[in-house]
Structure formats: structure tokens, C-alpha cells
Design a protein around this motif. Structure first.
Motif, PDB file in Angstrom:
ATOM      1  N   SER A   1      18.376   7.342  -1.660  1.00 19.45           N
ATOM      2  CA  SER A   1      19.677   6.802  -2.054  1.00 19.45           C
ATOM      3  C   SER A   1      20.440   7.928  -2.734  1.00 19.45           C
ATOM      4  CB  SER A   1      19.515   5.611  -3.001  1.00 19.45           C
ATOM      5  OG  SER A   1      18.919   6.017  -4.210  1.00 19.45           O
ATOM      6  N   GLY A   2      21.697   7.635  -3.112  1.00 17.02           N
ATOM      7  CA  GLY A   2      22.471   8.614  -3.863  1.00 17.02           C
ATOM      8  C   GLY A   2      23.160   9.626  -2.963  1.00 17.02           C
ATOM      9  N   ASP A   3      23.137  10.873  -3.390  1.00 21.39           N
ATOM     10  CA  ASP A   3      23.824  11.940  -2.669  1.00 21.39           C
ATOM     11  C   ASP A   3      23.371  11.970  -1.212  1.00 21.39           C
ATOM     12  OD1 ASP A   3      24.447  15.464  -3.456  1.00 21.39           O
ATOM     13  OD2 ASP A   3      25.102  14.196  -1.789  1.00 21.39           O
ATOM     14  N   THR A   4      24.330  11.932  -0.311  1.00 25.82           N
ATOM     15  CA  THR A   4      23.980  11.826   1.108  1.00 25.82           C
ATOM     16  C   THR A   4      23.555  13.145   1.718  1.00 25.82           C
ATOM     17  OG1 THR A   4      26.310  12.077   1.691  1.00 25.82           O
ATOM     18  CG2 THR A   4      25.465   9.823   1.459  1.00 25.82           C
ATOM     19  N   LEU A   5      23.726  14.233   1.020  1.00 27.56           N
ATOM     20  CA  LEU A   5      23.263  15.540   1.495  1.00 27.56           C
ATOM     21  C   LEU A   5      21.988  15.883   0.734  1.00 27.56           C
ATOM     22  CD1 LEU A   5      23.896  17.892   3.398  1.00 27.56           C
ATOM     23  CD2 LEU A   5      25.112  18.973   1.489  1.00 27.56           C
ATOM     24  N   VAL A   6      20.912  16.020   1.478  1.00 29.41           N
ATOM     25  CA  VAL A   6      19.599  16.213   0.869  1.00 29.41           C
ATOM     26  C   VAL A   6      19.083  17.604   1.196  1.00 29.41           C
ATOM     27  CG1 VAL A   6      17.249  15.335   0.770  1.00 29.41           C
ATOM     28  CG2 VAL A   6      19.133  13.754   1.174  1.00 29.41           C
ATOM     29  N   GLN A   7      18.608  18.294   0.181  1.00 25.61           N
ATOM     30  CA  GLN A   7      18.030  19.630   0.381  1.00 25.61           C
ATOM     31  C   GLN A   7      16.522  19.509   0.506  1.00 25.61           C
ATOM     32  OE1 GLN A   7      20.052  22.279   0.769  1.00 25.61           O
ATOM     33  NE2 GLN A   7      21.782  20.875   0.477  1.00 25.61           N
ATOM     34  N   GLY A   8      15.950  20.310   1.388  1.00 22.37           N
ATOM     35  CA  GLY A   8      14.515  20.291   1.570  1.00 22.37           C
ATOM     36  C   GLY A   8      13.904  21.669   1.432  1.00 22.37           C
ATOM     37  N   ILE A   9      12.678  21.777   1.883  1.00 20.65           N
ATOM     38  CA  ILE A   9      11.986  23.057   1.830  1.00 20.65           C
ATOM     39  C   ILE A   9      12.384  23.922   3.019  1.00 20.65           C
ATOM     40  CG2 ILE A   9      10.039  22.057   0.579  1.00 20.65           C
ATOM     41  CD1 ILE A   9       8.473  22.127   3.236  1.00 20.65           C
ATOM     42  N   LYS A  10      12.080  25.188   2.936  1.00 17.65           N
ATOM     43  CA  LYS A  10      12.296  26.144   4.016  1.00 17.65           C
ATOM     44  C   LYS A  10      13.759  26.284   4.412  1.00 17.65           C
ATOM     45  CE  LYS A  10       7.711  25.325   5.976  1.00 17.65           C
ATOM     46  NZ  LYS A  10       6.896  25.265   7.203  1.00 17.65           N
ATOM     47  N   GLY A  11      14.686  25.956   3.514  1.00  9.53           N
ATOM     48  CA  GLY A  11      16.100  26.129   3.785  1.00  9.53           C
ATOM     49  C   GLY A  11      16.744  25.037   4.609  1.00  9.53           C
ATOM     50  N   PHE A  12      16.045  23.944   4.839  1.00 12.14           N
ATOM     51  CA  PHE A  12      16.591  22.834   5.611  1.00 12.14           C
ATOM     52  C   PHE A  12      17.366  21.868   4.711  1.00 12.14           C
ATOM     53  CE2 PHE A  12      14.939  23.274   9.860  1.00 12.14           C
ATOM     54  CZ  PHE A  12      13.838  24.101   9.714  1.00 12.14           C
ATOM     55  N   GLU A  13      18.329  21.200   5.326  1.00 11.77           N
ATOM     56  CA  GLU A  13      19.053  20.124   4.679  1.00 11.77           C
ATOM     57  C   GLU A  13      19.324  19.034   5.711  1.00 11.77           C
ATOM     58  OE1 GLU A  13      22.711  21.897   3.272  1.00 11.77           O
ATOM     59  OE2 GLU A  13      23.729  21.421   5.154  1.00 11.77           O
ATOM     60  N   ALA A  14      19.615  17.846   5.228  1.00  7.51           N
ATOM     61  CA  ALA A  14      19.951  16.738   6.123  1.00  7.51           C
ATOM     62  C   ALA A  14      21.040  15.908   5.470  1.00  7.51           C
ATOM     63  CB  ALA A  14      18.721  15.880   6.413  1.00  7.51           C
ATOM     64  N   GLU A  15      21.864  15.322   6.312  1.00  7.38           N
ATOM     65  CA  GLU A  15      22.961  14.504   5.820  1.00  7.38           C
ATOM     66  C   GLU A  15      22.837  13.085   6.343  1.00  7.38           C
ATOM     67  OE1 GLU A  15      26.879  15.954   6.667  1.00  7.38           O
ATOM     68  OE2 GLU A  15      27.788  14.618   5.182  1.00  7.38           O
ATOM     69  N   PHE A  16      22.860  12.142   5.436  1.00  6.37           N
ATOM     70  CA  PHE A  16      22.815  10.721   5.785  1.00  6.37           C
ATOM     71  C   PHE A  16      24.240  10.228   6.002  1.00  6.37           C
ATOM     72  CE2 PHE A  16      21.655   6.425   5.979  1.00  6.37           C
ATOM     73  CZ  PHE A  16      22.382   5.678   5.061  1.00  6.37           C
ATOM     74  N   LYS A  17      24.497   9.665   7.160  1.00  8.37           N
ATOM     75  CA  LYS A  17      25.803   9.092   7.456  1.00  8.37           C
ATOM     76  C   LYS A  17      25.601   7.638   7.884  1.00  8.37           C
ATOM     77  CE  LYS A  17      28.169  13.359   8.803  1.00  8.37           C
ATOM     78  NZ  LYS A  17      28.942  14.062   9.861  1.00  8.37           N
ATOM     79  N   ARG A  18      25.901   6.749   6.974  1.00 13.56           N
ATOM     80  CA  ARG A  18      25.684   5.333   7.242  1.00 13.56           C
ATOM     81  C   ARG A  18      26.542   4.851   8.407  1.00 13.56           C
ATOM     82  NH1 ARG A  18      23.807   1.385   4.035  1.00 13.56           N
ATOM     83  NH2 ARG A  18      24.038   2.639   2.159  1.00 13.56           N
TER      84      ARG A  18
END
Lengths: 113, 113
Positions: free
Chosen positions: A52-69
């Protein structure tokens, strides 16, 4: 039934190029969403997760993902791909009726030198 | 920091033979899972154990049995192996159920001839 769709079975990108792997989910409520990576002959490693919360999520190894409802999507991105990123990537969601994560069928990433 | 340990890593069985796949986790997780991975099919849940002393069927339980021996260990048994059970088997554990993501073992590659 709840499902996770990864439209691309196989993607090839050049080293240093940007990457976006697509993922769509079907779930009534806000799902818990995850991206895993599987290197050849290895188990699955968690890259990132969204609750939940911020729709842009940072991960390991330089990856990110964006949640778009509005698009029921949770796409994985990386600005500059490295040869070591060649692997299979799985998107999945919580909310399985049997207490399980629901996995997409995976996207295999190849990296050209 | 072993995480989830699976044994064996590789196994070849003849049709009709039996075997047990072992899984142990050292993270004090309550929930444990067995998945099989087949090309183009993603991961499919075989059985899961939400807590010590409980087990439940997943999506593809036929031909398998499980035992949650204690909080650490969750074994998968094939009583009479069939060629259709040729697959890669993954054990996973979770801190508080599916919604928090899994930690996976490195897998067991099983071939039934």
C-alpha cells in the motif's frame, strides 16, 4: 478467478538499455504484489513488493515497479540493464484462495552485449 | 543464514518408485509451501502448511503427500512416481502467510523415467 498475466514470454534488450517488464493482475481489492527473479538453475529471489502507500516501489539490484490501479498493472523497470540481469522474472499477487501467491507464467529476459 | 534448504538437489526415479523431498527453514516462519515449476506453466501450488500441525491441498495435490514434521520442516512425498511428476520442485516459507512474500529454496530437479 484471480490471475496474474505477464504478456511477454521472452524479451531481449541490449546491455545498458532500459527495461520494462509488464504485469497485469485481476483482483477486486488492492492486492499485495511482488516481483521475483530466477537465475538459471537457481531458486526465486524477491526483488520488491507492494502492499500500500507510495505506488512507486524500489527494490534490490536497481529495480523499481509502479502500481497503477487504473490499469491493473505492476510493471517492473530498470534504467540500465546489466548482463547479469539475464534471468526469468515472475510477477505475482497475494490473495490466492488456497492461501497461496498467484504467479504469472514468467518473462525470460535475455541481454545482448 | 541458510534460509530455506532443500534436499536433494537432483534425483532420477523410475516409474513407481517412491521418494521424499526434504525442506527445512531456519527463519522461524509459520507458513511453508511446496510448488512445482514446469516450462510455460509458472509455479503451481501443490500443498501448503499455514502453521505447525496443519496442511492443506493446493492447486495440484494429486500424487503427493506432505508432512509438517515441526515448525522447521515440511516434507513432500511421492508414493508412486509417474513421468508426469518430472519437474522442478520448490519449497518456500513465509513469515505471516502469502501476503508477505516467500523465501524460496534452491529447488529439487526431479526426473521420472
Amino acid at each position: 478467478a484471480q490471475s496474474v498475466t505477464q504478456p511477454d514470454i521472452h524479451i531481449t534488450v541490449s546491455e545498458g538499455a532500459s527495461l520494462e517488464l509488464r504485469c497485469n493482475y485481476s483482483y477486486g481489492a488492492t492486492p499485495y504484489l511482488f516481483w521475483y527473479v530466477q537465475s538459471p538453475g537457481q531458486g526465486l529471489q524477491l526483488l520488491l513488493k507492494y502492499f500500500s502507500g507510495d505506488t512507486l516501489v524500489q527494490g534490490i539490484k536497481g529495480f523499481e515497479a509502479e502500481f497503477k490501479r487504473s490499469q491493473s498493472s505492476f510493471n517492473l523497470r530498470k534504467p540500465s540493464v546489466h548482463w547479469s540481469d539475464a534471468a526469468e522474472y515472475f510477477c505475482c499477487s497475494g490473495g490466492g484462495s488456497q492461501g497461496n501467491l498467484i504467479f504469472g507464467k514468467g518473462t525470460k529476459l535475455s541481454v545482448k552485449p | 543464514n541458510a534460509g530455506v534448504t532443500q534436499t536433494p538437489k537432483f534425483q532420477v526415479l523410475k516409474t513407481g518408485q517412491s521418494m521424499t523431498l526434504q525442506c527445512a527453514q531456519d527463519m522461524n516462519h509459520n507458513s511453508m509451501y511446496w510448488y512445482r515449476q514446469d516450462p510455460g506453466m509458472g509455479l503451481r501450488l501443490i500443498y501448503y502448511s499455514a502453521s505447525e500441525g496443519t496442511t492443506d491441498k493446493g492447486e495440484v495435490p494429486n500424487g503427493y503427500n506432505v508432512s509438517r514434521l515441526n515448525k522447521r520442516e515440511f516434507s513432500l512425498r511421492l508414493e508412486s512416481a509417474a513421468p508426469s511428476q518430472t519437474s522442478v520442485y520448490f519449497c518456500a516459507s513465509s513469515e505471516a502467510g502469502r501476503d508477505y512474500g516467500y523465501t524460496f529454496g534452491s529447488g529439487t530437479r526431479l526426473t521420472v523415467v
